[in-house]
Design an enzyme around this catalytic site. Structure first.
Site, PDB file in Angstrom:
ATOM      1  N   GLY A  38      14.050 -74.018  51.244  1.00  0.00           N
ATOM      2  CA  GLY A  38      14.148 -75.419  51.618  1.00  0.00           C
ATOM      3  C   GLY A  38      14.902 -76.160  50.543  1.00  0.00           C
ATOM      4  O   GLY A  38      14.933 -75.729  49.392  1.00  0.00           O
ATOM      5  N   GLY A  41      13.242 -80.760  46.569  1.00  0.00           N
ATOM      6  CA  GLY A  41      12.339 -81.843  46.932  1.00  0.00           C
ATOM      7  C   GLY A  41      11.667 -81.663  48.272  1.00  0.00           C
ATOM      8  O   GLY A  41      10.996 -82.565  48.766  1.00  0.00           O
ATOM      9  N   GLY A  43       9.188 -79.847  48.968  1.00  0.00           N
ATOM     10  CA  GLY A  43       7.734 -79.735  48.832  1.00  0.00           C
ATOM     11  C   GLY A  43       7.267 -78.300  48.642  1.00  0.00           C
ATOM     12  O   GLY A  43       6.085 -78.000  48.832  1.00  0.00           O
ATOM     13  N   LYS A  44       8.151 -77.420  48.213  1.00  0.00           N
ATOM     14  CA  LYS A  44       7.793 -76.005  48.061  1.00  0.00           C
ATOM     15  C   LYS A  44       6.818 -75.828  46.893  1.00  0.00           C
ATOM     16  O   LYS A  44       5.766 -75.195  47.040  1.00  0.00           O
ATOM     17  CB  LYS A  44       9.066 -75.171  47.820  1.00  0.00           C
ATOM     18  CG  LYS A  44      10.126 -75.357  48.899  1.00  0.00           C
ATOM     19  CD  LYS A  44      11.371 -74.550  48.636  1.00  0.00           C
ATOM     20  CE  LYS A  44      12.135 -74.940  47.382  1.00  0.00           C
ATOM     21  NZ  LYS A  44      12.796 -76.257  47.436  1.00  0.00           N
ATOM     22  N   GLU A 174      10.382 -69.723  42.294  1.00  0.00           N
ATOM     23  CA  GLU A 174      11.730 -69.508  41.761  1.00  0.00           C
ATOM     24  C   GLU A 174      11.715 -68.648  40.500  1.00  0.00           C
ATOM     25  O   GLU A 174      12.097 -69.112  39.416  1.00  0.00           O
ATOM     26  CB  GLU A 174      12.424 -70.853  41.490  1.00  0.00           C
ATOM     27  CG  GLU A 174      12.531 -71.674  42.765  1.00  0.00           C
ATOM     28  CD  GLU A 174      13.494 -72.849  42.646  1.00  0.00           C
ATOM     29  OE1 GLU A 174      14.453 -72.750  41.863  1.00  0.00           O
ATOM     30  OE2 GLU A 174      13.280 -73.849  43.344  1.00  0.00           O
TER      31      GLU A 174
HETATM   32  N1  LIG Z   1       2.974 -85.382  40.752  1.00  0.00           N
HETATM   33  C1  LIG Z   1       3.855 -85.964  41.565  1.00  0.00           C
HETATM   34  N2  LIG Z   1       3.805 -87.297  41.787  1.00  0.00           N
HETATM   35  C2  LIG Z   1       4.665 -87.898  42.637  1.00  0.00           C
HETATM   36  N3  LIG Z   1       5.636 -87.264  43.284  1.00  0.00           N
HETATM   37  C3  LIG Z   1       5.766 -85.935  43.103  1.00  0.00           C
HETATM   38  C4  LIG Z   1       4.872 -85.224  42.225  1.00  0.00           C
HETATM   39  N4  LIG Z   1       5.229 -83.919  42.265  1.00  0.00           N
HETATM   40  C5  LIG Z   1       6.280 -83.832  43.094  1.00  0.00           C
HETATM   41  N5  LIG Z   1       6.599 -85.040  43.594  1.00  0.00           N
HETATM   42  C6  LIG Z   1       7.643 -85.306  44.585  1.00  0.00           C
HETATM   43  O1  LIG Z   1       7.357 -84.540  45.728  1.00  0.00           O
HETATM   44  C7  LIG Z   1       8.530 -84.026  46.297  1.00  0.00           C
HETATM   45  C8  LIG Z   1       8.430 -82.536  46.454  1.00  0.00           C
HETATM   46  O2  LIG Z   1       8.472 -81.932  45.163  1.00  0.00           O
HETATM   47  P1  LIG Z   1       8.433 -80.370  44.964  1.00  0.00           P
HETATM   48  O3  LIG Z   1       8.433 -80.141  43.508  1.00  0.00           O
HETATM   49  O4  LIG Z   1       7.318 -79.782  45.738  1.00  0.00           O
HETATM   50  O5  LIG Z   1       9.818 -79.913  45.577  1.00  0.00           O
HETATM   51  P2  LIG Z   1      10.446 -78.477  45.636  1.00  0.00           P
HETATM   52  O6  LIG Z   1      10.621 -78.154  47.073  1.00  0.00           O
HETATM   53  O7  LIG Z   1       9.702 -77.529  44.800  1.00  0.00           O
HETATM   54  O8  LIG Z   1      11.882 -78.758  45.022  1.00  0.00           O
HETATM   55  P3  LIG Z   1      12.773 -77.894  44.017  1.00  0.00           P
HETATM   56  O9  LIG Z   1      13.603 -76.994  44.852  1.00  0.00           O
HETATM   57  O10 LIG Z   1      13.615 -78.919  43.341  1.00  0.00           O
HETATM   58  O11 LIG Z   1      11.870 -77.195  43.103  1.00  0.00           O
HETATM   59  C9  LIG Z   1       9.699 -84.463  45.403  1.00  0.00           C
HETATM   60  O12 LIG Z   1      10.297 -85.585  45.986  1.00  0.00           O
HETATM   61  C10 LIG Z   1       9.016 -84.836  44.114  1.00  0.00           C
HETATM   62  O13 LIG Z   1       9.707 -85.878  43.472  1.00  0.00           O
HETATM   63 MG   LIG Z   2      10.027 -76.507  43.053  1.00  0.00          MG
END
Ligand SMILES: Nc1ncnc2c1ncn2[C@@H]1O[C@H](COP(=O)(O)OP(=O)(O)OP(=O)(O)O)[C@@H](O)[C@H]1O
Ligand SMILES: [Mg+2]
Lengths: 251, 287, 330
Positions: A38, A41, A43-44, A174
C-alpha cells in the site's frame, strides 16, 4: 477460517479525524507468506501496531490461534509467538548483538528475571544467541556495540531479535527498508528459507520482491483493505494499478 | 465572616496571578523545545535583584524598574541559551535537568556573594501600600495591581499568540517542530525570542514578587516548585491551563496557610503528585 | 587473551570477559583500607564517602542501568535513616538488625511507590520524583514530635557492634562497619548488574520501546529494580544514622537527592564504579572548598555540574574510557 493462526475482525483505529484502520479483517493461515502493500501512509505499520498490541484499537478484535488477544499486553503476545520487527531500527545501541540476542533468549526461557546468578551461568542461552546470529550472517559482528554496526547489519539484527523469540507468527515491517536492492533479495531469500512452521506477513514496497516471495498479497489504501488475492490477481487488478502501482511505483 | 473569606480569595487570586507571570515562560519553552529548564526561577531572581538594585542604589521608582527587570532577565537568558542550553537540545531529560540545576546553584552562590544572604527590602510607593475599602471588604492596592498586571499580560500573550505573525509561528513550532522547520521557519530564532520573552516575564514576576514573598538568594529554588506545578498540572504550552492552575494554586496555598498552617505545603505536594499520576500530561492538557 | 587483535569468538568467553573481576578492582578495595593506617583524622570523611558511594550505587541501578530518572531518591535514604535512628532512640540500638530493618522499610516504600513510577515517564516522572521528595521532607518537618523536625533526631544511642566494639571518637569502628557493609552491598549490586535481570535493565535503558516486542514485562522489571534500589538507599541512610548517631531532616531533602545525582553523573552513570569515584571526588572537594565558606560551595557544585554535563557527558570514567579506546585505535 479454522486454520488461520492470526486473524482480525473489523479492526478500527482513528488518530483524531484521520481513520488509519477501517474495518480491517484479515486471516493469516499457517505457514503463510503474505505481503502487505500500500502507498505511504496507508496504515500498514499501524496495522502491525494494532496486531501486536502496541496500539489499542478503537473497535474490533484480534485472534491468535483462535484465542481473542485483543486486550493482551504486547509482551504476552510475544510469549504466545506473535512477534514483529520494526520499519525504523529499534535496537539497543550500546549493547552488543550477542548481549541483545542473549537477552531475548533469556526472556523466552523465563531466565531474565533472575538477578542472583551471573550471565556466564547461562551458557546454553548464550550459545543459542550466537547460533541465531550466525544463522542470519552476523556471526562475525557479535561483539561490537550495536551502534557501530553497518546499517545493513542492523537490519539483520532487527530480524535476529525477532527470530530469537522463536515466533510462530512473524510480522516484518519493511525488513529491507533502506537496504540496496541486491542485498534485499538476499535478505528475502533468507526469510523465505525460514521454517514453514512460521507464518509470515511482510510489508514491502519493492514489487519485484513482493511478487517473488509472497503467496498472497493484501493491498491497503488509506486505512482500509482495497483487495486481497494471489499475486496474479493483484497484478491484474485495475484498482491496484490506479491507487498503488500507478502512483507509488516510482518510490 | 464571609468578608474574611472573600479577602482571602482575593489575596489567593493575586498570589496565583503572580505565580502565573512567573511560570508562563517555562510552560511555553517546555512545550516548544521539550527543554527541561529548572533554572527558570533563577531568571525570576535576576529580575528581582535588578529592581532592588535600581531602587536602593539609583533611587528609581518601583514601576520604572519593572521594564528593566524584564530586560535584564531576558538578556541573561539569551546569553545562557546561546552558550549552554543550545548544546543540550538533543540531550536527555536528565542532562537538561542537571545542567539547569547547576545554573541554579551558581546563581544562588552568585547572589549570596553580591547581595548577601538577607532578605532584600523594597519601599513601594505610598499609593500601592494603601488598602482599598469597599463596605466590609478591604483589599491591598498592591494586590489589585498584581491582578490587573497579570490580566493585561495574559491578554497580551493570548492575543499575541492568536493574532500576530510571530504568535502563529510560535504555535506552529509547538505543534510540530519538524513540520515548522520544513516550512522554512527559522525555529532556532523563534525559540530564542520566545525563550527571552518567557524569561523576561519571569524576571518581571520576580520583581513583582518581592513585596509578597521577599527576595533572597534561594528564590530560584524555592519558587521553582510552584512554577513546575503550574506547568506540570496546567499542561505544556497551555496558557489557559497555566492560568487556571496558577489561580487555584495561589488560592489553595493562601487558604491552607490561613486555616491549617500546621499542614504546611504537605497538601500542596500531595495534590500535585496525585494530579500528575492521574494525568501525566497535565490536567488541562490538550492531548 | 593477550592480544586483542585476534578476534575471540567463543561467545561464552566474551560474556565472561565482560563480567570478570579485574585486578584494578582488588587494588581499589584494598586501598579503601589505607585510611586506617595513614589518614586516621579523615576516617569520618571516609565513612561519609563510603555511605555516599552506596547511595550513589543504588541510584545507578535506576539512572545508569535502567534509564529511569529520579530527582527524589533521598526519600528512601531518609526513610532508612529515620528507621535506624528511631529504633536506636527508642531502645533497640543493635546495629546489624537495625540496618536490616532500615533496608526493609525502605524496600516496602520503594515497592509501594514503584506502582506510581511505572505509570509515568519523561517530564512528569521528573516532577513526581521531585514532588514526592518534597512531600516526605515536609512530612518529616511536620512530624516534629517523631522526627525532631528541623532540629534533627536527637538521642540516638547505638549499642556496641557485635556487643564488643565501641563507637570510638576517631571513627575506626564506624568506618570498618560502613566499609564492610558497603562492600557486601557492592558485591550484590555487581551480581545483579551482571545477571540476566541486569541485562534486561540495560535493555530498558537502551530501548524501552523494543522491550515489549521481545516479550519482556518491562513494568514488572521496573518495579523490581525500583524496590531493590530503594532498599540499598535505605541501607545507606541507615548507615549514616547509625555512624553519626543523629538524623538531620536534610537526609530526606531535595538537595540530597540532587547531590547524589551529581556524584553519579560526575563519576559516570551506568559504570559500576562511577558513583563511587564520583562520591570520592565530590566529598573530598566539598571538604576542601566548603570548610572555609559553606555558602560558596554551591558555586563550585553548580560549576562542576555544568562542566561535567557539557564536557564529560559520560562522567569521569566515561571520559577515561573514551581516551583509552582512542589510544587503542591509533
Ligand atoms: N501516533 C500517531 N499519531 C497520529 N497519526 C499517526 C500516528 N502514527 C501514524 N499516524 C498517521 O497514520 C497514517 C498511517 O501511518 P502508517 O505508519 O501506518 O503508514 P504506513 O502504511 O506504514 O506508511 P509507510 O509506507 O510510510 O511506512 C499516516 O498518515 C501517519 O501520519
Ligand atoms: Mg510503515
Amino acid at each position: 477460517m479454522s486454520t488461520s493462526v492470526l486473524s482480525t475482525r473489523n479492526l478500527q483505529k482513528k488518530f483524531g479525524q484521520l481513520v488509519v484502520a477501517r474495518d480491517i479483517s484479515i486471516d493469516l493461515p499457517k505457514g503463510a507468506r503474505y505481503a502487505l502493500i500500500g502507498p505511504n501512509g496507508a496504515g500498514k505499520t499501524t496495522l502491525i501496531n494494532l496486531l501486536t498490541g502496541m496500539l489499542a484499537p478503537d473497535g474490533g478484535q484480534v485472534f491468535l490461534d483462535e484465542a481473542d488477544i485483543t486486550t493482551l499486553p504486547p509482551s504476552e503476545r510475544v510469549k504466545r509467538g506473535l512477534v514483529r520487527t520494526f520499519q525504523i531500527n529499534t535496537l539497543f545501541p550500546n549493547i552488543s548483538p550477542l548481549e541483545a540476542v542473549t537477552l531475548v533468549v533469556c526472556e523466552r526461557k523465563g531466565e531474565a528475571g533472575t538477578w542472583w546468578r551471573g550471565l556466564p551461568g547461562y551458557g546454553a542461552s548464550i550459545e543459542e544467541a550466537y547460533e541465531t546470529l550466525k544463522s542470519i550472517g552476523l556471526g562475525d559482528h557479535v561483539d561490537r556495540p550495536t551502534r557501530q554496526l553497518a546499517y545493513g547489519q542492523q537490519r539483520l539484527l532487527e530480524i535476529a531479535l525477532a527470530l530469537a523469540t522463536k515466533p510462530h507468527v512473524l510480522l516484518l515491517d519493511e525488513p529491507a527498508a533502506g537496504v540496496p536492492k541486491g542485498e534485499s533479495q538476499e535478505l528475502f531469500t533468507a526469510i523465505a528459507g525460514l521454517s514453514s512452521d512460521i507464518s509470515i506477513l511482510f510489508i514491502e514496497h519493492d514489487m519485484d520482491v513482493v511478487f517473488r516471495f509472497a503467496s498472497r498479497i493484501i493491498v491497503m489504501v488509506s486505512g482500509g483493505i482495497l483487495v486481497e488475492g494471489a499475486p496474479a490477481e493483484i497484478s491484474a487488478d485495475k484498482r491496484v494499478h490506479e491507487v498503488y502501482l500507478g502512483s507509488a511505483h516510482h518510490a | 465572616m464571609i468578608a474574611r473569606q472573600i479577602s482571602l480569595l482575593f489575596d489567593g487570586f493575586a498570589y496565583g496571578m503572580l505565580l502565573f507571570v512567573l511560570s508562563i515562560g517555562l510552560s511555553v519553552t517546555l512545550g516548544m523545545m521539550n527543554f527541561v529548564n529548572l533554572a527558570h526561577g533563577a531568571f525570576a531572581m535576576i529580575g528581582g535583584y535588578v529592581t532592588v538594585t535600581l531602587m536602593q542604589k539609583a533611587g528609581w521608582p518601583f514601576l520604572a524598574t519593572l521594564p528593566v527587570a524584564f530586560l535584564g532577565a531576558a538578556v541573561a537568558s539569551v546569553v545562557l541559551e546561546r552558550v549552554l542550553y543550545r548544546r543540550l537540545y538533543r540531550a536527555t531529560d536528565l542532562d537538561q535537568s542537571l545542567l539547569t540545576i547547576g545554573i541554579v546553584f551558581v546563581s544562588i552562590a552568585a547572589a549570596a556573594f553580591i547581595f548577601g544572604t538577607t532578605q532584600q527590602p523594597i519601599e513601594l510607593p505610598a499609593y500601592m501600600r494603601e488598602r482599598i475599602v469597599i463596605g466590609d471588604f478591604s483589599f491591598g492596592a498592591y494586590r489589585l495591581f498584581l491582578i490587573v498586571s497579570a490580566l493585561i499580560i495574559t491578554a497580551v500573550v493570548v492575543l499575541g499568540l492568536d493574532y500576530t505573525r510571530f504568535g502563529a509561528q510560535i504555535r506552529a513550532c509547538v505543534d510540530n517542530q519538524r513540520m515548522a522547520r520544513g516550512l522554512g521557519l527559522n525555529v532556532d530564532r523563534i525559540f530564542m525570542l520566545t525563550f527571552a520573552i518567557g524569561s523576561g516575564l519571569a524576571g518581571l514576576g520576580g520583581a513583582m514578587a518581592i513585596e509578597i514573598v521577599g527576595l533572597d538568594p534561594n528564590f530560584g529554588l524555592k519558587y521553582l516548585v510552584f512554577m513546575l506545578i503550574v506547568v506540570a498540572v496546567g499542561g505544556l504550552a497551555s496558557i489557559r491551563g497555566a492560568f487556571f492552575t496558577a489561580a487555584m494554586l495561589g488560592i489553595i496555598d493562601i487558604f491552607s496557610k490561613y486555616y491549617a498552617p500546621q499542614v504546611g505545603s504537605f497538601v500542596l505536594y500531595l495534590v500535585m503528585v496525585a494530579l500528575l499520576v492521574w494525568r501525566p500530561n497535565g490536567v488541562f492538557a490538550r492531548r | 587473551m593477550t592480544d586483542t587483535a585476534t578476534p575471540l569468538y567463543n561467545p561464552q568467553d566474551l560474556m565472561r570477559a565482560q563480567v570478570r573481576w579485574r585486578m584494578l578492582e582488588t587494588v581499589f578495595w584494598v586501598s579503601a583500607l589505607l585510611p586506617f593506617f595513614v589518614a586516621e583524622t579523615y576516617l569520618v570523611l571516609c565513612t561519609q564517602i563510603a555511605i555516599a558511594a552506596l547511595f550513589a550505587l543504588s541510584l545507578d541501578l535506576l539512572v545508569g542501568y535502567s534509564g529511569i530518572v529520579s530527582l527524589g531518591h533521598a526519600v528512601y535514604f531518609g526513610i532508612g535513616a529515620y528507621t535506624a535512628g528511631l529504633l536506636a532512640k527508642y531502645g533497640w540500638g543493635e546495629p546489624l538488625s537495625g540496618l536490616l530493618l532500615a533496608g526493609l522499610v525502605a524496600m516496602l516504600f520503594g515497592y509501594l511507590i514503584s506502582f506510581i513510577m511505572v505509570r509515568i515517564t519523561h517530564f512528569a516522572l521528573i516532577m513526581v520524583t521531585i514532588g514526592l521528595c518534597l512531600l516526605f521532607e515536609e512530612f518529616g518537618n511536620q512530624a516534629h514530635d517523631i522526627t525532631g523536625g528541623h532540629d534533627g533526631l536527637q538521642g540516638v544511642r547505638m549499642w556496641r557492634l557485635f556487643g564488643t566494639f565501641r563507637w570510638d571518637l576517631y571513627g575506626f569502628t564506624a568506618y570498618a562497619y560502613s566499609l564492610v557493609v558497603v562492600f557486601l552491598c557492592f558485591l550484590v549490586i555487581r551480581r545483579i548488574i551482571n545477571s540476566p535481570f541486569g541485562l534486561s535493565l540495560r535493555g530498558m535503558r537502551e530501548n524501552a520501546r523494543r522491550m515489549p516486542a521481545i516479550g519482556a514485562p518491562s513494568k514488572q522489571r521496573l518495579q523490581i529494580v525500583y524496590t531493590i534500589s530503594a532498599t540499598f538507599a535505605g541501607i545507606a541512610g541507615g548507615l549514616l544514622a547509625q555512624t553519626t548517631q543523629f538524623v538531620a531532616l536534610d537526609a530526606l531533602s531535595f538537595q540530597r537527592s540532587a547531590e547524589v545525582l551529581v556524584m553519579l553523573v560526575l563519576g559516570g552513570a551506568g559504570r559500576l564504579y562511577g558513583g563511587i569515584i564520583g562520591s570520592i571526588i565530590f566529598l573530598v572537594a566539598r571538604d576542601q572548598l566548603a570548610s572555609n565558606n559553606p555558602q560558596y560551595w554551591y558555586f563550585w557544585l553548580g560549576l562542576l555540574l555544568i562542566l561535567v554535563i557539557i564536557f564529560l557527558p559520560n562522567g569521569i570514567l566515561g571520559g577515561i574510557a573514551h581516551l583509552l579506546s582512542r589510544r587503542k585505535k591509533s
